[in-house]
Design a protein around this motif. Sequence first.
Motif, short mmCIF file in Angstrom:
data_model
loop_
_atom_site.label_atom_id
_atom_site.label_comp_id
_atom_site.label_asym_id
_atom_site.label_seq_id
_atom_site.Cartn_x
_atom_site.Cartn_y
_atom_site.Cartn_z
N ALA A 86 0.83 -1.20 0.00
CA ALA A 86 0.00 0.00 0.00
C ALA A 86 0.86 1.25 0.00
O ALA A 86 0.57 2.23 -0.71
N ARG A 87 1.94 1.23 0.78
CA ARG A 87 2.84 2.38 0.83
C ARG A 87 3.44 2.66 -0.55
O ARG A 87 3.52 3.82 -0.98
N ASP A 88 3.84 1.61 -1.26
CA ASP A 88 4.40 1.80 -2.60
C ASP A 88 3.38 2.44 -3.54
O ASP A 88 3.73 3.33 -4.34
N LYS A 89 2.13 2.00 -3.47
CA LYS A 89 1.09 2.56 -4.33
C LYS A 89 0.81 4.01 -3.97
O LYS A 89 0.63 4.86 -4.85
N LEU A 90 0.77 4.31 -2.69
CA LEU A 90 0.52 5.69 -2.26
C LEU A 90 1.65 6.60 -2.70
O LEU A 90 1.42 7.75 -3.12
N ARG A 91 2.88 6.13 -2.60
CA ARG A 91 4.02 6.93 -3.07
C ARG A 91 3.91 7.19 -4.57
O ARG A 91 4.28 8.25 -5.06
N MET A 92 3.40 6.21 -5.30
CA MET A 92 3.23 6.38 -6.74
C MET A 92 2.23 7.50 -7.03
O MET A 92 2.45 8.35 -7.90
N VAL A 93 1.14 7.53 -6.27
CA VAL A 93 0.15 8.60 -6.47
C VAL A 93 0.78 9.95 -6.16
O VAL A 93 0.63 10.91 -6.92
N ALA A 106 -4.12 10.63 -0.57
CA ALA A 106 -2.96 9.73 -0.58
C ALA A 106 -1.83 10.30 0.26
O ALA A 106 -1.17 9.56 1.01
N ARG A 107 -1.61 11.62 0.15
CA ARG A 107 -0.57 12.25 0.97
C ARG A 107 -0.90 12.16 2.45
O ARG A 107 -0.01 11.95 3.29
N ARG A 108 -2.17 12.31 2.78
CA ARG A 108 -2.56 12.24 4.20
C ARG A 108 -2.31 10.85 4.77
O ARG A 108 -1.69 10.69 5.84
N ILE A 109 -2.76 9.83 4.05
CA ILE A 109 -2.60 8.45 4.54
C ILE A 109 -1.12 8.08 4.59
O ILE A 109 -0.65 7.50 5.58
N LEU A 110 -0.38 8.41 3.53
CA LEU A 110 1.05 8.08 3.51
C LEU A 110 1.79 8.79 4.63
O LEU A 110 2.68 8.22 5.27
N GLY A 111 1.42 10.05 4.89
CA GLY A 111 2.06 10.79 5.98
C GLY A 111 1.82 10.13 7.33
O GLY A 111 2.74 10.03 8.16
N GLU A 112 0.59 9.66 7.58
CA GLU A 112 0.30 9.00 8.84
C GLU A 112 1.09 7.69 8.97
O GLU A 112 1.61 7.37 10.04
N MET A 113 1.21 6.96 7.88
CA MET A 113 1.99 5.71 7.90
C MET A 113 3.46 6.00 8.18
O MET A 113 4.12 5.30 8.98
N ASN A 114 3.99 7.05 7.53
CA ASN A 114 5.40 7.41 7.75
C ASN A 114 5.65 7.82 9.19
O ASN A 114 6.66 7.43 9.80
N ASP A 192 12.39 13.93 3.47
CA ASP A 192 13.63 13.26 3.85
C ASP A 192 14.46 13.13 2.59
O ASP A 192 14.29 12.20 1.81
N GLY A 193 15.34 14.10 2.35
CA GLY A 193 15.99 14.22 1.05
C GLY A 193 14.92 14.64 0.05
O GLY A 193 14.28 15.67 0.20
N ALA A 194 14.72 13.82 -0.99
CA ALA A 194 13.65 14.11 -1.95
C ALA A 194 12.40 13.29 -1.66
O ALA A 194 11.40 13.42 -2.37
N LYS A 195 12.43 12.49 -0.60
CA LYS A 195 11.32 11.58 -0.30
C LYS A 195 10.26 12.27 0.57
O LYS A 195 10.58 12.89 1.58
N PHE A 196 9.03 12.13 0.16
CA PHE A 196 7.91 12.71 0.90
C PHE A 196 7.77 12.01 2.26
O PHE A 196 7.83 10.79 2.36
N VAL A 197 7.59 12.83 3.31
CA VAL A 197 7.32 12.29 4.64
C VAL A 197 5.89 12.59 5.07
O VAL A 197 5.10 11.70 5.33
#
Length: 308
Positions: A86-93, A106-114, A192-197
């Motif tokens: 799921a994290r990989d798919k959210l990062r893709m979005v 997607a950013r909200r959910i991925l941020g909570e997971m991170n 985190d570098g170029a990675k979305f947190v």
Amino acid sequence: MSLGTLVKIVAGLVVLAVVTFTLLLLRHVRVEPMGGVFARLVPVAMTAGPVVELPEPNANLPAFDPGQKVFERARELIAVGDLGGARDKLRMVVTIYPRSASAREARRILGEMNLDELFSAGHMAGKQVHVVERGDSYLAIAAKYDTSLDMLMHLNGLMDLSTLHPGDELVVMPLNFKVLIEPRRGTLTLLDGAKFVKEYHFEKVISPPSGDQKTKVDSRVGTVDGRRVLPGQAAYRGASKVIGLERLPHQIAVWTGGTGGTGGDGGDGGDGGDEGFPRGFYLSRADIEELAILLRPGNEVEIRSSSR
């Protein structure tokens, strides 16, 4: 030239002419009437085939959104417990389809997971264990690992800065995040570098700086009844956190005013700020508490006033 050779040449030309005429006649009959001698020899009436009409574009039909499909797949993976997939798919979005209708969620959910992983002492990726030696102090340990007292206390479940003893073990995590502030979008993005947190949304922006700026986190303090409280002091945990910026008269702080909103190009309220608030970027209390743990003096901050 002998008579035999001449006869062979004439015969060859006759054969070539017959073959060419036959091919043209077949084209006349099967493909397209050619007129002239062919029309007189073999009259052909071609009938027009059916006309296929293409449908008119329908403005009411929804536009195809590939990001939505990827997001739906991410939600399916979350439902079955495949958080890595799921994290990989959210990062893709977030990275490939940032304009998708599903990108904000997607950013909200991925941020909570991170953040769940960052704040978990049980998830050791990017973290280390420091074994306390004689002479160690919390401030010295935080400085050694480019982290903050807040993060040390959070990861180790400390309610206060109790006495350290040689042999004690502390989970530490360097805080080298970058902050991207986009006043026009009303967002603060932690990278985190170029990675979305994680992405945070402002409650209020007051007098944003003109033009793009690059600066750093200068300070983190708390305020209690107008009194400044530093990290490590007993009252800091319950204080309202304020994050200062180098070379700019702006702060990142909690919004306690009325209905939120973002200022325009020139900002709200001039030098005095809005409703008595200083110039700056204001978030909810929960968001500020989170950022106060994740940021330290020295973190890079980029302000993109031109972002849309």
